[in-house]
Structure formats: structure tokens, C-alpha cells
Write an enzyme that holds these catalytic residues in place. Structure first.
Site, PDB file in Angstrom:
ATOM      1  N   MET A  90     -12.494  -7.677  -4.451  1.00  0.00           N
ATOM      2  CA  MET A  90     -12.369  -7.192  -3.065  1.00  0.00           C
ATOM      3  C   MET A  90     -13.727  -7.272  -2.368  1.00  0.00           C
ATOM      4  SD  MET A  90      -9.201  -6.345  -2.456  1.00  0.00           S
ATOM      5  CE  MET A  90      -9.513  -5.696  -0.818  1.00  0.00           C
ATOM      6  N   ASP A 129     -10.870 -11.195  -1.130  1.00  0.00           N
ATOM      7  CA  ASP A 129      -9.973 -10.585  -0.150  1.00  0.00           C
ATOM      8  C   ASP A 129     -10.749  -9.546   0.653  1.00  0.00           C
ATOM      9  OD1 ASP A 129      -7.862  -9.503   1.253  1.00  0.00           O
ATOM     10  OD2 ASP A 129      -6.858  -8.626  -0.498  1.00  0.00           O
ATOM     11  N   HIS A 149      -0.277  -8.180  -3.702  1.00  0.00           N
ATOM     12  CA  HIS A 149      -1.489  -7.388  -3.969  1.00  0.00           C
ATOM     13  C   HIS A 149      -1.086  -5.923  -3.905  1.00  0.00           C
ATOM     14  CE1 HIS A 149      -5.765  -6.161  -2.420  1.00  0.00           C
ATOM     15  NE2 HIS A 149      -5.502  -5.678  -3.615  1.00  0.00           N
ATOM     16  N   MET A 197       0.860  -1.201   0.000  1.00  0.00           N
ATOM     17  CA  MET A 197       0.000   0.000   0.000  1.00  0.00           C
ATOM     18  C   MET A 197       0.887   1.239   0.000  1.00  0.00           C
ATOM     19  SD  MET A 197      -2.883  -0.976   2.801  1.00  0.00           S
ATOM     20  CE  MET A 197      -3.458  -2.673   3.062  1.00  0.00           C
TER      21      MET A 197
HETATM   22  C1  DX5 Z   1      -7.014  -5.152   2.746  1.00  0.00           C
HETATM   23  C2  DX5 Z   1      -6.044  -6.171   2.239  1.00  0.00           C
HETATM   24  C3  DX5 Z   1      -6.300  -7.523   2.746  1.00  0.00           C
HETATM   25  C4  DX5 Z   1      -6.271  -7.661   4.251  1.00  0.00           C
HETATM   26  C5  DX5 Z   1      -7.382  -8.595   4.597  1.00  0.00           C
HETATM   27  O1  DX5 Z   1      -7.084  -4.062   1.912  1.00  0.00           O
HETATM   28  O2  DX5 Z   1      -6.051  -6.239   0.836  1.00  0.00           O
HETATM   29  O3  DX5 Z   1      -5.467  -8.499   2.142  1.00  0.00           O
HETATM   30  O4  DX5 Z   1      -5.082  -8.153   4.784  1.00  0.00           O
HETATM   31  O5  DX5 Z   1      -7.512  -8.651   5.967  1.00  0.00           O
HETATM   32  P1  DX5 Z   1      -8.739  -9.401   6.667  1.00  0.00           P
HETATM   33  O6  DX5 Z   1      -8.705 -10.814   6.196  1.00  0.00           O
HETATM   34  O7  DX5 Z   1      -8.459  -9.230   8.101  1.00  0.00           O
HETATM   35  O8  DX5 Z   1      -9.993  -8.685   6.207  1.00  0.00           O
HETATM   36 ZN    ZN Z   2      -4.918  -7.953  -0.031  1.00  0.00          ZN
END
Ligand code: DX5
Ligand code: ZN
Length: 220
Positions: free
Chosen positions: A135, A173, A64, A35
């Protein structure tokens, strides 16, 4: 390929990544959330840390990229040896060119869709990619509540992939847990990212096994 569990290290202890990845039992992939504090309002890690992870694990690394300008930055992750490199549809300037570049560099190419981004525009482009990431939360943070409103999109993604006859994985995800994974598998997902559900459990490896069993039961 069948069902795959991809624990997200976002919920792990960042000061001990090697050990945190080692305790994932038989998880097929390790999911690494990059990120940039632009595409999403959070900042995590970048290529140097991914390179360090790649040097310390044999587990395939699933990157990702929640970043702006993936056309510029994503190829570096493929070059470094990531197994999957997923860029976001909303951020890519030339997604077909980028997907081809990722594949040329030896990675599987993934395209991520935020909850409000439709899957239909990707129907004709499926031959260019290896994974669609649907997502199920707004990207940016772990531990958010699963958005049921995204389930119809998973279903439509599965229909498009089935119709194409291609082996494009469908990854979910966000908020994936023992409570929600069956709904995702029933809708047609086959790669499941789970952060808090795995690292928040007492035994991460057991959580992976449990999630896979639940998904297998609900898959068609
Ligand atoms: C959030 C990420 C996810 C995150 C998911 O933007 O892309 O990969 O780690 O976390 P959980 O499974 O806790 O929702
Ligand atoms: Zn992710």
C-alpha cells in the site's frame, strides 16, 4: 506476466458498475475494494456486489479485502470466482492456512501490507502466495497523496521475490498516477492499481494505456 494495470472502481460511479468496468479499455484487471468499516474507517461493498460484477464482466476481478476476519470471509470471494483475492497481513489470524484455502478454491492469493507493515516477515512465506500488495497510502479512501516513504519497501519486496525465483506479483495501490507510476515501476512493482487517475480522466481507456506506457518505460 509483465506490467498490468488494475483500475479501482472505488472512484467510479457505483450506480453504473457494469458500464464503468466496460470502459476500461485493455486494462488487465479490475480492482474491487471491499471495506468493512472496521479494518478501515470506510464502508463500500461486499460479496453480493462482487458476485454481480463477476456475472457482468469477463475481465479478471482483483478483490482487495480491507476487512477484519479475512480467514472467515475471504474464501467466499474465491469461491465466487475472483481471479485474485488479497487479504491484509495485519488482519489475518492464520495467513498460510488462508492463502492455501484461496488457492485450493482456484484464486490467486494476495497479501496486503499497510505502509507501516514490514515485508521481511513474508520472505519465507512467498511460496504460499501469488501477490504482495504494497500500500502506498493508508487504506480506506481513494484520491489520497502517494507516500514516497513506501518506495524502499517496494524495492525490498522486489529483491525478496527475485531471490526466491518465484513469480510473485508486486502490486502498488494508492496515489498511483502519471506522476508517480514511474517511481513504482522503477522500484520493482508490476501490478498498478489506479482509481482517481483512471476514473478521474476524461477517457479512462486512454489513461490506462498512458499509465502502462509510463510503467513499461521505467521498469527494469
Ligand atoms: C484505497 C484503495 C485503493 C483506492 C486507490 O484504500 O485500496 O484501491 O481505490 O485510489 P487512488 O488510486 O485514487 O489512490
Ligand atoms: Zn485497493
Amino acid at each position: 506476466m509483465g506490467i498490468q494495470i488494475a483500475p479501482s472502481i472505488l472512484s467510479s460511479d457505483f450506480a453504473n458498475l457494469e458500464a464503468e468496468i466496460a470502459r476500461l479499455g485493455d486494462a488487465e484487471l479490475v480492482h474491487v475494494d471491499v471495506m468493512d468499516n472496521h479494518f478501515v474507517p470506510n464502508l463500500t461493498l461486499g460479496l453480493p456486489v462482487v458476485e454481480a460484477i463477476l456475472a457482468r464482466t469477463d475481465r479478471p476481478v482483483d478483490c482487495h479485502l480491507m476487512i477484519d476476519e479475512p480467514d472467515r470471509w475471504a474464501p467466499g470471494y474465491a469461491e465466487a470466482g475472483a481471479h485474485n483475492v488479497t487479504f491484509h497481513a495485519e488482519a489475518a489470524a492464520a495467513p498460510v492456512r488462508l492463502a492455501r484455502e484461496l488457492r485450493r478454491l482456484g484464486a490467486r492469493a494476495g497479501v496486503g501490507l499497510r505502509p507501516a507493515t514490514p515485508v521481511e516477515p513474508w520472505a519465507d512465506l512467498l511460496p504460499e502466495i501469488d501477490m504482495l500488495l504494497v500500500m502506498t497510502v493508508e487504506p480506506g479512501f481513494g484520491g489520497q497523496a502517494f507516500l514516497d516513504v513506501c518506495l524502499p519497501k517496494i524495492r525490498r519486496a522486489r529483491e525478496l521475490v527475485s531471490r526466491s525465483g518465484l513469480d510473485v506479483w508486486i502490486q502498488v495501490d494508492g496515489g498511483v498516477s502519471a506522476e508517480t507510476i514511474e517511481r513504482c515501476a522503477d522500484a520493482g512493482a508490476d501490478v498498478f492499481v489506479a482509481g482517481s487517475a483512471v476514473y478521474g480522466a476524461e477517457d479512462a481507456a486512454a489513461a490506462v494505456t498512458e499509465l502502462r506506457a509510463l510503467a513499461a518505460k521505467a521498469a527494469h
